[in-house]
Design a protein around this motif. Structure first.
Motif: not given
Lengths: 638, 545
Positions: A3-5, A9-10, B277-279, B281
């Protein structure tokens, strides 16, 4: 398929995929706020709520990060970071990094050691910490020298000339051998703990003192007949994960030891427990304490936090390619255009007219109403604001009890009574009654973050989702309008409030307490005369009330103890911001607990700090158990 | 694989097993249960005690070990239910023997505090000290917190099976000196999903025996593979653990599929979209599927995955395998078995297994839902198998998989369980496509497909219908025309693999792709003729619960 991240949020700053990405995202502004003596030989304790940037700061001084900074010194976007490190004497242009930063985390099981006899427990704690200091030092040394394989550590020899006699750490002249000793030592400890052998097996190791620090500050590393890594820095993170006695033991013994190298200890403010509410700083030559939250909270710090935040967000924005914009701030429009809220403005003017209808016959307000009439002609935001200010002043004047001559109030008197706080209150009333956006713009975003990087990123992530949606829907420009920003930020604030019970050990009670404080502040803020303009966002406990909470005799019983715990956790987790209030002629000194600014958004409160009201401990205890609801109903927005 | 052959029983079959296992021999029994609010534990115990008091049973010693817990915030109603449940369990066990309550205090205030991991270790040690000399050990996980029953399961197995290596000529490791170890479970995934866990503790709890891989400094540089087994309403716990998982870790979410609710996996993906998934990969091809109600299938899936990663990552110097079971009880048991088997022996192993857990401090459940007896009650784990009582509607004949409702195999009249499942928007699973051949080959090798060889593999093997658009009220049906000797397990396993392969080739299918997606249309076009042919024949349906 990945998914595109969402780049906001990372959590890349703590354990990143690569050190290069870490240095790219690292904002050097925080180095400006670091004390000048932070690298002196002493114990330095860094404290803050979670997400303030402690671990990021520590990680910046580890060898892989320092090497990455040094390797990128010629890149324009990273030259600022490099220069700041050079200014601190940590890097040089000509030579590779020489500072050996040893990073350890206390979240690796010290608190899980068996609670045996106290002396045994302390000895085992010291033994485990010592072998980990040795292991991490040697591995960091390999990283500092750019070794690609662990076997290369065999090229380093250890000179024990200056090392005093140590009982726990053996003398091994080869770094590889010492690494093997440390690994086996640690694994043996865990193997014994895992088999429940207890006292039947071999005794667990025990050290009488923290020899690891002594070893680190005195050992010499020789590589290719050259002494390397003469500058050392020991960083111990997550001290709040230790047991209370372990933490006290570590701080006390290190302080008494007077280390000749800087020892940085980092912990969340939750480690202080209920002492946080009556915090006294123990500071001296050997122990220095820094609170990262308070670092940004003074006037100068607030301005610096804005530029720090911009730096962080722009770097993250460059790390994605879905939204084709260079800077995050460019995506947020911070001016509200009247044409976008035409219907709300018209409704506001109509409301004003109907509300002042009954005052038309009053001579006292003739000039004010005439002035207001002029503003009703131009239907724009500025005139609406003037009308709301006028309305508040009318209500204030009406509610004055003292006898006054029925003289006509002049327009100059109105302007004299006007103030920025009053305008702030009027803006908020416009938002509450008409739905005119209030929570938008980069400056307000920074205020909502409550000086916390993690909160800033969470809010930015919500706004980024809005930008992504625009991109997917092929909107002409990737800019969020004030109305869109207001909606997204309020939703993000709502999610933060929903998440409280799921993420804190006293979360359910904390949520009730915060909701009640929010309801109380709402009632106070939206009184028609706006008595505490721009609004109330906090409650205060006087010194005598706080004394009831912390009294050893526990006069309030278990409820009081619970309230103390809940308040301490809220403050530690940045849900409440603690400020001291000085005594004045009419009141006692005390402590103000302001709501987190994001929560203010959820409760519809202003973002400025300043307005507060006195409450009692009894009130808070009631609110903690039973949620208070606002008595003024929120105005329905069409 | 230790549990290459396993025993898994549900419903009435459990009583038959107990008869064969416990009859006509002296039994020195240790029954371990939790002093919790889940009243399903009473049903399980009553059934066992009633059986043990029957003819032919000889109890020479019996002890009930009730594990008490402190520090949890429970509503008044739930606290009362806990006390009543404990009294009922004691009373139910009284005919067999006495009860001992084991509680580990976690003092607060100025006294030396005990961490949750240390308290758990003490609790496990207290239980292990009671095992000596027992012939039968029963672990009832119905009212035990997840971390506790995982710790007990793995450590009791470690004590009974210290050496997992099979030696030529020696007894199988699971012989365990003749000691029988059973795990009983009253499983109802829906009810388990209704019990909410709130206020997760700030400190992570580690299962005893699996500390080193999580905490040791010497392994911190090893790559990490994380297997979060997903379940409803555990987002906060997952977030706590995820905060300690490095960003570069390989993440393999485990979804319960097949499941009674065919949409369950989709909903879990949506629920955990942000943290997984969002945070991070996390590629969807990493998703693993484990049967919701068959712990040995979950065990095989997870063990296989863990072994593959361990073998691949040896070249990197080692790896850490981290399991986070947040799903239903049966999947959790399967995960526990896999972790036990993978637990390294000796200090020089170049991998480690860890089971960190974020223990909630508050449980929210309605007393009404907690007191409803789940229809699928009681499951037991033998050291050689898992036993599970089931609903009373089970047919008498069993196929080798133990599924009592495998009508086709038993030759009974097929029962249409889903009479409304006549929607035509179904998608035919790839059993009819390329993997069908592999499946047929597998069955041929297993020697069971010979008798079915009429008309090739199409229509003979498992054909799964999945309704992406939600038109069908039932979703997932499985039917086959195989003969009575076909091995249901192999079908299940092959089908699970098809699901995974399909997921990797068509990433959107599991999230409920639109009926207009290319996958659906392609499948519909290709199989329209087959579907018409199949509809004309009689076909059998059964549910996979």
């Amino acid at each position: 398929m990945a998914y595109s991240v969402n780049p906001f949020l990372e959590r890349m700053s703590e354990r990143t995929t690569s050190d290069m990405e870490f240095v790219r995202l690292f904002s050097p502004k925080i180095l400006e706020r670091l004390a000048e003596d932070a690298f002196d030989g002493a114990v330095h304790v860094f404290r803050s709520a979670p997400g303030a940037g402690k671990t990021t700061l520590l990680r910046a001084f580890t060898p892989p990060a320092l090497r990455a900074f040094w390797n990128s010194r010629n890149r324009p976007e990273l030259s600022e970071s490099f220069q700041k490190l050079v200014n601190r004497g940590l890097l040089t242009e000509g030579d590779s990094p020489q500072l050996l930063g040893v990073f350890l985390s206390c979240a690796s099981g010290y608190a899980d050691l068996p609670s045996n006899e106290r002396l045994e427990q302390e000895g085992l704690f010291r033994a485990l910490l010592d072998c980990r200091i040795v292991l991490r030092t040697l591995r960091s040394l390999g990283a500092l020298l750019g070794f690609s394989a662990p076997e290369q550590l065999g090229e380093i020899s250890l000179d024990y000339g200056a090392v005093p006699s140590l009982t726990g750490i053996p003398i091994r002249t080869n770094a590889s051998e010492l690494v093997s000793w440390a690994e086996e030592h640690e694994q043996r400890v865990y193997a014994q703990l895992d088999t429940f052998s207890g006292s039947e097996g071999a005794p667990l190791p025990a050290h009488p003192r923290f020899e690891g620090v002594i070893w680190l500050q005195t050992i010499k590393f020789v590589h290719e007949e050259r002494v390397v890594a003469s500058q050392r820095l020991l960083m111990v993170d997550d001290m709040h994960k230790l047991r209370r006695k372990q933490r006290a033991l570590l701080i006390d013994e290190l302080t008494v030891m007077r280390p000749s190298i800087p020892v940085w200890l980092s912990e969340r403010t939750v480690a202080l427990g209920t002492e946080l509410l009556s915090q006294g700083i123990r500071e001296g030559r050997e122990l220095r304490e820094y609170n990262l939250d308070k670092m940004w909270s003074d006037a100068k710090g607030a301005a610096q936090f804005t530029s720090y935040a911009q730096n962080i967000l722009d770097r993250r924005m460059k790390n994605q390619d879905m939204v084709p914009v260079g800077s995050f701030t460019q995506c947020l429009r911070d001016k509200l255009v009247s044409s976008e809220v035409r219907s709300q403005v018209a409704e506001g003017i109509a409301r004003f007219r109907s509300e002042v209808e009954r005052l038309q016959a009053n001579v006292r307000y003739e000039q004010w109403l005439t002035r207001a009439d002029q503003y009703t002609v131009d239907q724009n935001l500025e005139s609406l604001l003037e009308l709301y200010v006028t309305r508040i002043l009318l209500v204030r004047d009406e509610s004055k009890r003292q006898m006054s001559l029925d003289l006509t109030l002049t327009a100059e008197e109105l302007e004299d009574r006007d103030s920025s706080q009053l305008r702030g209150a009027a803006e908020l009333f416009m938002h509450e009654e008409l739905g005119i956006p209030y929570y938008f713009g980069f400056e307000r975003l920074c205020v909502m973050a409550t000086s916390n990087v993690e909160e800033l990123l969470a809010l930015a992530a919500a706004l980024y989702v809005g930008l992504q949606s625009k991109q997917v829907l092929r909107k002409s420009e990737p800019i969020l309008l004030p109305l869109e920003q207001d909606k997204l930020l309020r939703e993000a604030a709502g999610r933060k409030r929903e998440f409280i019970p799921k993420s804190h050990s006293e979360g359910t009670r904390a949520q009730r307490l915060l909701d009640s404080i929010g309801a109380f502040c709402y009632d106070q803020t939206f009184a028609p005369n706006a008595p505490y303009a721009p609004g109330v966002t906090g409650v205060r406990l006087s010194r005598s009330e706080l004394g009831k909470l912390s009294a050893p005799s526990k006069p309030l019983g278990t409820s009081g103890t619970t309230l103390q715990r809940v308040l301490a956790e809220c403050v530690a987790e940045n849900l409440l911001v603690q400020r001291e209030s000085q005594a004045t002629g009419s009141r006692d000194s005390g402590t103000i607990f302001y709501l987190n600014r994001s929560l203010c958004v959820h409760y519809g409160l202003p973002l400025q700090m300043g307005g507060w009201r006195d409450v009692s401990v009894g009130d808070l205890m009631k609110w903690m158990e039973r949620r208070l609801t606002p008595t003024r109903k929120k105005q329905e927005v069409a | 694989m230790l549990w290459d052959h396993y025993v898994f029983r549900r419903g009435n079959a459990v009583h038959e097993l107990w008869d064969s296992l416990l009859k006509n021999r002296p039994v020195d029994l240790l029954y371990i249960a939790g002093r919790g609010f889940d009243v399903r534990a009473q049903t399980v115990m009553r059934e066992f005690v009633a059986g043990q008091q029957g003819t032919g049973r000889k109890t020479v010693g019996a002890k009930l070990l009730l594990l008490g817990f402190h520090g949890y915030e429970l509503d008044e109603g739930i606290q009362q239910l806990t006390d009543e449940n404990a009294a009922a369990l004691e009373a139910a066990f009284l005919p067999l023997g006495p009860t001992t309550t084991v509680t580990v205090e976690t003092p607060e205030g100025d006294e030396e505090e005990t961490s949750a991991s240390d308290a758990l270790r003490q609790r496990v040690k207290a239980v292990l000290d009671e095992i000596e000399g027992k012939t039968d050990i029963i672990l009832d996980v119905s009212s035990l917190p997840r971390a506790t029953y995982l710790a007990l399961l793995t450590n009791i197995l470690q004590k009974l099976v210290p050496d997992k290596v099979r030696n030529e000529g020696a007894a199988h490791p699971l012989h365990a000196g003749g000691v029988n170890f059973q795990v009983l479970v009253a499983e109802d995934a829906k009810l388990d999903g209704e019990i909410r866990a709130e206020d997760p503790s700030n400190d992570l709890l580690n299962i005893p025996g699996f500390f080193a891989a999580w905490q040791a400094e010497s392994v911190q540089d090893w790559p990490l593979v994380w297997f979060p087994v997903l379940g409803e309403g555990r987002g906060s716990q997952l977030q706590k653990i995820a905060a300690s998982i490095p960003t570069e870790a390989e993440v393999c979410p485990v979804l319960p599929h097949p499941s009674k609710d065919p949409r369950r996996a989709d909903r879990l993906l949506v629920e955990y979209r942000e943290p997984l998934f969002d945070s991070r990969k996390t590629p969807t091809s990493n998703i693993l599927y484990a049967n919701e109600s068959h712990p040995f299938e979950a065990y095989r899936q997870l063990l296989g995955a863990m072994r593959r990663y361990q073998n691949s990552m040896t070249i990197l110097g080692g790896c850490r395998l981290v399991m986070t079971p947040l799903g239903s009880k049966l999947i959790t048991l399967g995960a526990g078995l896999a972790c036990f088997e993978m637990r390294p022996v000796g200090l020089n192993a170049k991998y480690g297994v860890a089971i960190p857990h974020a223990e909630p401090r508050r449980y929210l459940a309605s007393v009404a839902s907690a007191t409803v007896q789940a229809r699928g009650v009681g499951a037991a784990v033998d050291r050689g198998g898992i036993w599970s009582p089931r609903r009373r509607r089970a047919a008498k004949n069993h196929c080798r998989c133990g599924r009592s409702r495998c009508h086709a195999l038993s030759g009974r009249t097929p029962v249409r369980l889903f009479p409304k499942a006549t929607s035509h928007s179904h998608v035919l699973f790839p059993s009819l496509f390329f993997p069908g051949l592999a499946q047929w080959v597998r069955l041929r090798r297993a020697g069971v497909a010979k008798s079915q060889n009429r008309g090739g593999h199409r229509g003979r093997l498992g054909i799964a219908w999945y309704a992406p658009g939600g038109n069908s009220p039932t979703g997932l049906d499985l039917f086959r025309r195989a003969g009575p000797r076909a091995d249901c397990n192999l079908i299940c396993q092959a089908w699970s693999e098809h699901v995974q392969r399909l997921g990797s080739l068509f990433p959107n299918w599991s999230s409920g792709c639109s009926p207009k997606s290319p996958l659906v249309w392609a499948c519909s076009v290709r199989t329209r003729s087959v579907r018409r042919r199949v509809q004309r024949t009689s076909w059998t349906l059964w549910d996979w619960s």
